[in-house]
Scaffold this motif. Structure first.
Motif, PDB file in Angstrom:
ATOM      1  N   ASP A  85      55.794 -28.326 -13.386  1.00 25.53           N
ATOM      2  CA  ASP A  85      54.741 -27.746 -12.549  1.00 25.53           C
ATOM      3  C   ASP A  85      53.476 -28.601 -12.559  1.00 25.53           C
ATOM      4  OD1 ASP A  85      53.609 -25.971 -10.826  1.00 25.53           O
ATOM      5  OD2 ASP A  85      53.702 -24.225 -12.161  1.00 25.53           O
ATOM      6  N   ARG A  86      52.665 -28.439 -11.528  1.00 27.47           N
ATOM      7  CA  ARG A  86      51.354 -29.105 -11.442  1.00 27.47           C
ATOM      8  C   ARG A  86      50.402 -28.437 -12.430  1.00 27.47           C
ATOM      9  NH1 ARG A  86      48.756 -28.447  -5.584  1.00 27.47           N
ATOM     10  NH2 ARG A  86      49.816 -30.392  -5.129  1.00 27.47           N
TER      11      ARG A  86
ATOM     12  N   HIS B 142      47.866 -25.292 -11.412  1.00 24.95           N
ATOM     13  CA  HIS B 142      48.416 -24.979 -10.080  1.00 24.95           C
ATOM     14  C   HIS B 142      47.918 -23.616  -9.573  1.00 24.95           C
ATOM     15  CE1 HIS B 142      52.366 -25.438  -7.560  1.00 24.95           C
ATOM     16  NE2 HIS B 142      51.309 -25.199  -6.813  1.00 24.95           N
TER      17      HIS B 142
END
Ligand code: NAD
Ligand code: TYD
Length: 336
Positions: free
Chosen positions: A272-273, A276
């Motif tokens: 994941d970023r 996010h």
């Protein structure tokens, strides 16, 4: 009318120039763009020979270039920015330079003749909404940016508003949701997904893909800015959004795969970023009530049209995906 468009060789800026010159052929346009990796003059082939169009290659941080470009201009429509969240996480400095300092240089020049100034910003300045709620961002939502990109855009919004309050500069601001459509640089989710599938690669899904974005077809955004430029109240902010109900990234990826007749093995879940934002949604009631704004293009129909555009413009995105873009791609996704 003479308009200075900054960042007119980018995704939304070039769509805006094409939109404006078609709708108001008598107006003059000056396009000031540094031509970073995201700037592409190919987008503007249809207008480059038009005597009412002028291109200046230059940096909005350069006071002299900005002074020349703003000469005789009635309104500045300011798009130029570093715009990709993931790049801002890898190297934030350029985002502060262009998005904050560059905006300051433009505002200082605009202040000399009280030039009308429209600032194009993003809903990302408001941070994140909770998944599964009906909450939406509106013009009163408190700023709460999560990424260096959104923090730099928040900084620029504050400067623009401050120049109105302090120096009476005639400004307006728009905070729009995620755009999609032709000329979208294929590092952003939708064009990356489409072009990856065309290249036989997979669609990278950050985390579980349950994040939600409010998708706005770029022409609807251009029309919203047009309305603000012509009818917006000075000193005001307008939120511009699309027609979508909540659609998760995973659903978007599945819709793209389905339209392109690819199976779901072509989706790949990756890390994941950081930071996010999970959900964006826009309440555009103010723009509707004051300006008659409403989005006309449905996500489903225009996603299909966007896919067709990329299928018909393979040369365009293949050139864009080569060169310096590749270096960045490797850093972000490894050898996938
Ligand atoms: P983009 O990255 O496609 O284009 C940016 C353009 O600005 C490029 O042509 C680039 O060469 C130019 N530029 C960058 N730094 C410059 C500098 N220092 N001097 C002069 N030109 C410079 O971006 P985009 O997606 O078209 O976004 C345009 C604007 O709209 C940005 O301000 C962005 O924050 C805002 N916005 C974008 C979205 C979206 O979904 N793409 C949504 C809301 C708001
Ligand atoms: P993006 O197009 O980068 O726009 P933003 O982050 O400004 O909203 O990303 C849209 C959504 O898609 C966001 O939730 C991040 C996600 N995403 C992926 O899942 N995979 C990817 O490869 C990219 C670029 C984005």
């Amino acid at each position: 009318m003479k308009l200075l468009i900054t960042g007119g060789a980018g995704f939304i800026g070039s769509n805006f120039i094409l939109y404006w010159m078609k709708k108001y052929p008598q107006d003059q346009i000056v396009n000031l763009d540094k031509l970073t990796y995201a700037g592409n003059l190919e987008n503007l082939k249809d207008v480059e020979k038009n005597p009412n169009y002028q291109f200046i290659k230059g940096d909005i941080c350069d006071k002299q270039v900005v002074a020349t470009a703003m000469n005789g201009v009635d309104i500045v429509v300011h798009f130029a920015a570093e715009s990709h969240v993931d790049r801002s996480i890898l190297s934030p400095e350029e985002f502060i330079k262009t998005n904050v300092e560059g905006t300051l240089v433009l505002l200082e020049e605009a202040r000399k003749n009280k030039t009308r100034f429209h600032h194009v910003s993003t809903d990302e300045v408001f941070g994140s909404l909770e998944l599964g709620t009906e909450d939406k961002f509106n013009e009163q939502t408190a700023y709460d940016p999560s990424s260096p990109y959104s923090a730099s855009k928040a900084g620029s919004d504050h400067l623009v508003r401050a120049y109105h309050r302090t120096y009476d500069l005639p400004v307006t601001i728009s905070n729009s949701s995620n755009n999609f459509g032709p000329f979208h640089f294929p590092e952003k989710f939708i064009p990356l997904a489409i072009t990856n599938l065309m290249e036989g690669k997979k669609i990278p899904i950050y985390g579980q893909g349950n994040q939600v974005r409010d998708w706005l077809y770029v022409e609807d955004h251009c029309r919203g800015i047009d309305l603000i430029v012509r009818k917006g109240k000075i000193g005001q902010t307008y939120c511009l959004g699309g027609m979508t109900d909540d659609i998760s990234n995973l659903r978007v990826a599945k819709m793209i795969a389905k339209i392109m007749e690819k199976d779901l093995d072509n989706l790949e879940y990756i890390k994941d970023r950081p930071g996010h934002d999970v959900r964006y949604a826009i309440d555009w009631t103010k723009a509707k009530n004051e300006l008659g704004y409403f989005p006309q293009f449905s996500f489903e129909q225009y996603l299909k049209k966007t896919i067709e555009w990329y299928q018909e413009h393979e040369d365009w995105w293949k050139r864009v995906k080569s060169g310096s873009y590749q270096d960045y791609y490797k850093k972000q996704y490894g050898d996938k």
